[in-house]
Write a protein that holds these residues in place. Structure first.
Motif, PDB file in Angstrom:
ATOM      1  N   TRP A  49      44.264  35.922  54.533  1.00 52.84           N
ATOM      2  CA  TRP A  49      45.709  36.756  53.790  1.00 52.84           C
ATOM      3  C   TRP A  49      44.974  38.086  54.019  1.00 52.84           C
ATOM      4  O   TRP A  49      45.933  39.928  54.447  1.00 52.84           O
ATOM      5  CB  TRP A  49      45.493  36.799  52.283  1.00 52.84           C
ATOM      6  CG  TRP A  49      47.149  37.145  51.737  1.00 52.84           C
ATOM      7  CD1 TRP A  49      48.347  37.633  51.354  1.00 52.84           C
ATOM      8  CD2 TRP A  49      48.656  35.630  52.991  1.00 52.84           C
ATOM      9  NE1 TRP A  49      48.804  37.377  51.024  1.00 52.84           N
ATOM     10  CE2 TRP A  49      48.914  36.028  52.421  1.00 52.84           C
ATOM     11  CE3 TRP A  49      48.091  34.780  53.243  1.00 52.84           C
ATOM     12  CZ2 TRP A  49      50.833  35.626  52.854  1.00 52.84           C
ATOM     13  CZ3 TRP A  49      49.024  33.888  53.795  1.00 52.84           C
ATOM     14  CH2 TRP A  49      50.684  34.676  53.225  1.00 52.84           C
ATOM     15  N   SER A  50      44.037  39.225  53.197  1.00 57.52           N
ATOM     16  CA  SER A  50      43.633  40.241  54.567  1.00 57.52           C
ATOM     17  C   SER A  50      43.182  40.454  55.878  1.00 57.52           C
ATOM     18  O   SER A  50      41.983  40.080  55.913  1.00 57.52           O
ATOM     19  CB  SER A  50      42.788  40.567  53.273  1.00 57.52           C
ATOM     20  OG  SER A  50      42.795  42.294  53.261  1.00 57.52           O
TER      21      SER A  50
ATOM     22  N   SER B  88      46.447  36.894  43.843  1.00 55.34           N
ATOM     23  CA  SER B  88      45.543  36.917  45.206  1.00 55.34           C
ATOM     24  C   SER B  88      45.173  36.144  46.036  1.00 55.34           C
ATOM     25  O   SER B  88      45.294  35.001  45.636  1.00 55.34           O
ATOM     26  CB  SER B  88      44.623  38.595  44.565  1.00 55.34           C
ATOM     27  OG  SER B  88      45.921  39.152  43.943  1.00 55.34           O
TER      28      SER B  88
ATOM     29  N   THR C 139      42.954  34.620  49.275  1.00 56.61           N
ATOM     30  CA  THR C 139      42.338  34.928  49.747  1.00 56.61           C
ATOM     31  C   THR C 139      42.463  34.110  51.505  1.00 56.61           C
ATOM     32  O   THR C 139      42.346  34.959  52.433  1.00 56.61           O
ATOM     33  CB  THR C 139      40.633  34.240  49.758  1.00 56.61           C
ATOM     34  OG1 THR C 139      40.398  34.792  48.440  1.00 56.61           O
ATOM     35  CG2 THR C 139      39.675  34.477  50.291  1.00 56.61           C
ATOM     36  N   ARG C 140      43.311  33.147  51.361  1.00 55.50           N
ATOM     37  CA  ARG C 140      43.585  32.587  52.960  1.00 55.50           C
ATOM     38  C   ARG C 140      45.033  31.358  52.570  1.00 55.50           C
ATOM     39  O   ARG C 140      44.723  30.474  51.978  1.00 55.50           O
ATOM     40  CB  ARG C 140      42.851  31.982  53.542  1.00 55.50           C
ATOM     41  CG  ARG C 140      41.669  30.616  53.076  1.00 55.50           C
ATOM     42  CD  ARG C 140      40.871  30.481  54.068  1.00 55.50           C
ATOM     43  NE  ARG C 140      39.531  31.863  53.929  1.00 55.50           N
ATOM     44  CZ  ARG C 140      38.714  31.444  54.919  1.00 55.50           C
ATOM     45  NH1 ARG C 140      38.849  31.111  56.144  1.00 55.50           N
ATOM     46  NH2 ARG C 140      38.072  33.007  55.116  1.00 55.50           N
TER      47      ARG C 140
ATOM     48  N   ARG D  84      42.552  34.074  45.074  1.00 53.54           N
ATOM     49  CA  ARG D  84      41.071  34.877  45.407  1.00 53.54           C
ATOM     50  C   ARG D  84      40.351  34.749  44.037  1.00 53.54           C
ATOM     51  O   ARG D  84      38.895  34.664  43.761  1.00 53.54           O
ATOM     52  CB  ARG D  84      41.563  36.294  44.974  1.00 53.54           C
ATOM     53  CG  ARG D  84      40.340  37.165  44.893  1.00 53.54           C
ATOM     54  CD  ARG D  84      40.387  37.508  46.068  1.00 53.54           C
ATOM     55  NE  ARG D  84      40.945  38.402  47.026  1.00 53.54           N
ATOM     56  CZ  ARG D  84      41.718  40.104  47.132  1.00 53.54           C
ATOM     57  NH1 ARG D  84      41.009  39.841  45.887  1.00 53.54           N
ATOM     58  NH2 ARG D  84      43.230  39.567  48.207  1.00 53.54           N
ATOM     59  N   SER D  85      41.173  33.604  43.259  1.00 56.38           N
ATOM     60  CA  SER D  85      39.863  33.925  42.043  1.00 56.38           C
ATOM     61  C   SER D  85      39.518  31.921  42.158  1.00 56.38           C
ATOM     62  O   SER D  85      38.415  31.333  41.675  1.00 56.38           O
ATOM     63  CB  SER D  85      40.916  33.555  40.793  1.00 56.38           C
ATOM     64  OG  SER D  85      42.588  32.393  40.004  1.00 56.38           O
TER      65      SER D  85
END
Length: 119
Positions: free
Chosen positions: A53-54, A30, A32-33, A101-102
């Motif tokens: 990203w979101s 996933s 994050t950016r 994300r991690s």
């Protein structure tokens, strides 16, 4: 592992435009950016632009605001950098980066793509 494949660099005259692309692939992850950075020989790598990203929130270096636009394709896991009104001082190697994300920062980097802006 995550791989980032950049494309779109080249030689352009001042005032011209280029569009850089960066596709992320590899293991399931996933984002994050994602961001773009650039570097010229003898200088530190500098931030150019980033996109969350979101949600799609963006940020730009002052030197490129109003000229560069970062965007993304979530489905293709691809980030773009549309560069307009290019100046000779935009000449650099441009690197794509990914903040997973991690992770706690930009953990993955592309190989870089050269942009040369001539007078």
């Amino acid at each position: 592992q995550v791989q980032l494949a950049e494309s779109g660099g080249g030689l352009v005259q001042a005032g011209g435009s280029l569009r850089l692309s960066c596709a992320a692939s590899g293991r399931t992850f996933s984002i994050t950016r994602m961001g773009w950075f650039r570097q010229v020989p003898g200088k530190e790598r500098e931030f150019v632009a980033s996109i969350v990203w979101s949600g799609g929130s963006t940020a730009y270096a002052d030197s490129v605001k109003g000229r560069f636009t970062i965007s993304r394709d979530n489905a293709e896991r691809t980030v773009y950098l549309e560069m307009n009104s290019l100046k000779p001082e935009d000449t650099a190697v441009y690197y794509c980066s990914l903040w997973p994300r991690s992770g706690v920062g930009y953990d993955y980097w592309g190989q870089g793509t050269q942009v040369i802006v001539s007078l």
